[in-house]
Design a protein around this motif. Sequence first.
Motif, PDB file in Angstrom:
ATOM      1  N   SER A  80       5.881  -0.591   2.111  1.00  0.00           N
ATOM      2  CA  SER A  80       5.414  -1.754   2.553  1.00  0.00           C
ATOM      3  C   SER A  80       6.345  -2.949   2.540  1.00  0.00           C
ATOM      4  CB  SER A  80       4.251  -1.903   1.716  1.00  0.00           C
ATOM      5  OG  SER A  80       3.047  -1.106   1.918  1.00  0.00           O
ATOM      6  N   ILE A  81       6.986  -2.805   1.446  1.00  0.00           N
ATOM      7  CA  ILE A  81       7.954  -4.100   0.989  1.00  0.00           C
ATOM      8  C   ILE A  81       9.034  -3.989   2.192  1.00  0.00           C
ATOM      9  CG2 ILE A  81       9.627  -2.573  -0.629  1.00  0.00           C
ATOM     10  CD1 ILE A  81       9.788  -5.261  -2.014  1.00  0.00           C
ATOM     11  N   GLY A  82       9.626  -2.824   2.559  1.00  0.00           N
ATOM     12  CA  GLY A  82      10.398  -2.701   3.424  1.00  0.00           C
ATOM     13  C   GLY A  82       9.986  -3.306   5.069  1.00  0.00           C
ATOM     14  N   THR A 126       0.871  -1.241   0.040  1.00  0.00           N
ATOM     15  CA  THR A 126       0.124   0.049  -0.075  1.00  0.00           C
ATOM     16  C   THR A 126       0.930   1.328   0.142  1.00  0.00           C
ATOM     17  OG1 THR A 126      -0.114  -0.004   2.481  1.00  0.00           O
ATOM     18  CG2 THR A 126      -1.854  -1.226   1.200  1.00  0.00           C
ATOM     19  N   GLN A 127       2.139   1.143   0.376  1.00  0.00           N
ATOM     20  CA  GLN A 127       3.066   2.314   0.312  1.00  0.00           C
ATOM     21  C   GLN A 127       4.261   2.000  -0.498  1.00  0.00           C
ATOM     22  OE1 GLN A 127       3.307   2.893   4.940  1.00  0.00           O
ATOM     23  NE2 GLN A 127       2.209   4.897   4.650  1.00  0.00           N
ATOM     24  N   PRO A 128       4.600   2.798  -1.523  1.00  0.00           N
ATOM     25  CA  PRO A 128       5.710   2.456  -2.304  1.00  0.00           C
ATOM     26  C   PRO A 128       7.038   2.836  -1.575  1.00  0.00           C
ATOM     27  CG  PRO A 128       4.663   4.320  -3.121  1.00  0.00           C
ATOM     28  CD  PRO A 128       3.798   3.764  -1.907  1.00  0.00           C
ATOM     29  N   SER A 129       8.012   2.056  -1.874  1.00  0.00           N
ATOM     30  CA  SER A 129       9.368   2.521  -1.247  1.00  0.00           C
ATOM     31  C   SER A 129      10.069   3.564  -1.923  1.00  0.00           C
ATOM     32  CB  SER A 129      10.305   1.313  -1.471  1.00  0.00           C
ATOM     33  OG  SER A 129      11.513   1.494  -0.882  1.00  0.00           O
ATOM     34  N   GLU A 158      -0.566 -11.471  10.980  1.00  0.00           N
ATOM     35  CA  GLU A 158      -1.623 -10.550  10.907  1.00  0.00           C
ATOM     36  C   GLU A 158      -1.180  -9.188  11.302  1.00  0.00           C
ATOM     37  OE1 GLU A 158      -5.201 -12.490  12.356  1.00  0.00           O
ATOM     38  OE2 GLU A 158      -5.397 -13.303  10.540  1.00  0.00           O
ATOM     39  N   PRO A 159      -0.685  -8.880  12.485  1.00  0.00           N
ATOM     40  CA  PRO A 159      -0.465  -7.754  12.929  1.00  0.00           C
ATOM     41  C   PRO A 159       0.583  -6.793  11.896  1.00  0.00           C
ATOM     42  CG  PRO A 159      -0.228  -9.005  14.870  1.00  0.00           C
ATOM     43  CD  PRO A 159      -0.304  -9.783  13.544  1.00  0.00           C
ATOM     44  N   VAL A 160       1.311  -7.543  11.269  1.00  0.00           N
ATOM     45  CA  VAL A 160       2.199  -6.930  10.057  1.00  0.00           C
ATOM     46  C   VAL A 160       1.587  -6.550   8.928  1.00  0.00           C
ATOM     47  CG1 VAL A 160       4.203  -7.203   8.983  1.00  0.00           C
ATOM     48  CG2 VAL A 160       4.084  -8.445  10.965  1.00  0.00           C
ATOM     49  N   GLY A 161      -0.067  -7.067   8.700  1.00  0.00           N
ATOM     50  CA  GLY A 161      -0.694  -6.768   7.924  1.00  0.00           C
ATOM     51  C   GLY A 161      -0.835  -7.887   6.721  1.00  0.00           C
ATOM     52  N   GLU A 180       5.009  -5.129  -8.019  1.00  0.00           N
ATOM     53  CA  GLU A 180       4.960  -3.823  -7.354  1.00  0.00           C
ATOM     54  C   GLU A 180       3.569  -3.692  -6.681  1.00  0.00           C
ATOM     55  OE1 GLU A 180       7.290  -0.863  -9.830  1.00  0.00           O
ATOM     56  OE2 GLU A 180       6.354  -2.085 -11.405  1.00  0.00           O
ATOM     57  N   GLN A 181       2.786  -4.405  -6.863  1.00  0.00           N
ATOM     58  CA  GLN A 181       1.471  -4.290  -6.108  1.00  0.00           C
ATOM     59  C   GLN A 181       1.211  -5.201  -4.623  1.00  0.00           C
ATOM     60  OE1 GLN A 181       1.245  -4.491  -9.739  1.00  0.00           O
ATOM     61  NE2 GLN A 181       1.221  -2.674  -9.408  1.00  0.00           N
TER      62      GLN A 181
END
Length: 467
Positions: A298-300, A198-201, A369-372, A341-342
């Motif tokens: 998000s990926i981070g 949801t958030q790009p690097s 789950e707490p991580v999303g 990328e999604q």
Amino acid sequence: MVEALNRCIEKNAGEMVEALSGLVKIPSVYGQPQPGAPYGVESRRALQYAMDLGKKLGFETVVNVDDQVCYIEYGTGSKQIGVFAHLDIVPEGDGWTYPPFGGEVHNNRIYGRGTVDNKGPFIASLYALYAIKECGLPLGDYRIRVVGGTNEEKGMDDMKYYVAKCGAPDAGFTPDGLYPMSFTERGINYYFMSYPFTQPSTKAVKVISLKGGEILNMVPDRATAVLEAADEAGAQAVAQAVADYCARTGWEITPTVEGKRITLASKGLCAHSCTPFNGKNAIVALLMFLAEQGLDGSIGRFLDFFREKIGQTTDGSLLGMKREDECGKLTFSLSKMELDEQGLHWVVNIRLPYTYKDQVTADFRAQVEPVGITIDDVDAHHTYRFPMDHPLIQTLRGVYEELTGKDSTPGHEGGTYAQAVPNIVPFGSIFPGTPDLCHRPDESVDIDEFILDAKLFGNAMYALTQK
């Protein structure tokens, strides 16, 4: 021990080797479903090979169960002894000395994918039944059925279908584990998960894609990732970082730079997912490298989670899920991942002790789950535990002790058809002290052990009819 049975098996040793060599030549990896071939044309070819061999050996009852399973049966009794092996295999992987689908004999060993898991034991079982027939051994009110499936490596839907349609045996075994036998198996849970980006690097190097894993019960030995840097100099810097990382860690990742893009080819070592510590996970190698690159967004966050909670461990210890009981230890294996990328989709395979079966999923959810991370589906396989004084266990122990002279104390390893078929346990085919080459390069079986397999299976079949 029935000496006439053993002599008949010895007499047919050459035929057994030839039959196994022919079956190994069929690359029966799961394929695209087609009419008349629900698990792919090569798996269907292996099924036909087994049925043709049964007819060649003079069995009157050779049955095709809707192109998923076949069985060869001898006897006319009302009760059934069943032997359940599988004809499908995992992909060959890399690192072979001899052709994985050659069925070649070198140094008294037959080489090829499936020689151990599980084509060799199927052939040994069929020739054991043939020896019983040729010797005319009395079966009383029993008949013996050798069953060959074609979807064991990809979920066991074949045997679930077989049991629903044909029923379960009164007793039997699957020659798809370790000797002496397993009185229980760890549970097998596959977790299918997703994580959206949801958030790009905001970093200069971006991860465009990552992909690895083919068969879910196999440690992936190959994976690739595509990265993009801000400029060509940045791409060269990534390639140098990969070289430094590999020199420091021992991982094998090859970077290829084309302009701003870097393709990373990761090479590991395949192994069965029930023993992930015997392999080197190519996906993990890439993730651990990426986790050092300081990505954000998000990926981070996902990479930080992976490094802190999973990393290179295979026992669930970083997740707080390390467990052990008489069924064995928990193991954790990352089976498959696809990332773009999604977001990403990934599958992990947790093998768990019997006493942890009712809690393991809740504990895993509490970590991810707490991580999303969302657990989209759980494929939980049945687990079982036979008492040590059960007649099936006692009979198989007696046969093993008499033929080998070795200790027959049951073990607890495997992930076999015994989880889909009631009233059976794993019995063989890997002897104590023999390297476990399942799902590994240079899978092969010693011919003397292959013949001993047939003797053990034949004597076990016959002994179970005498109860």
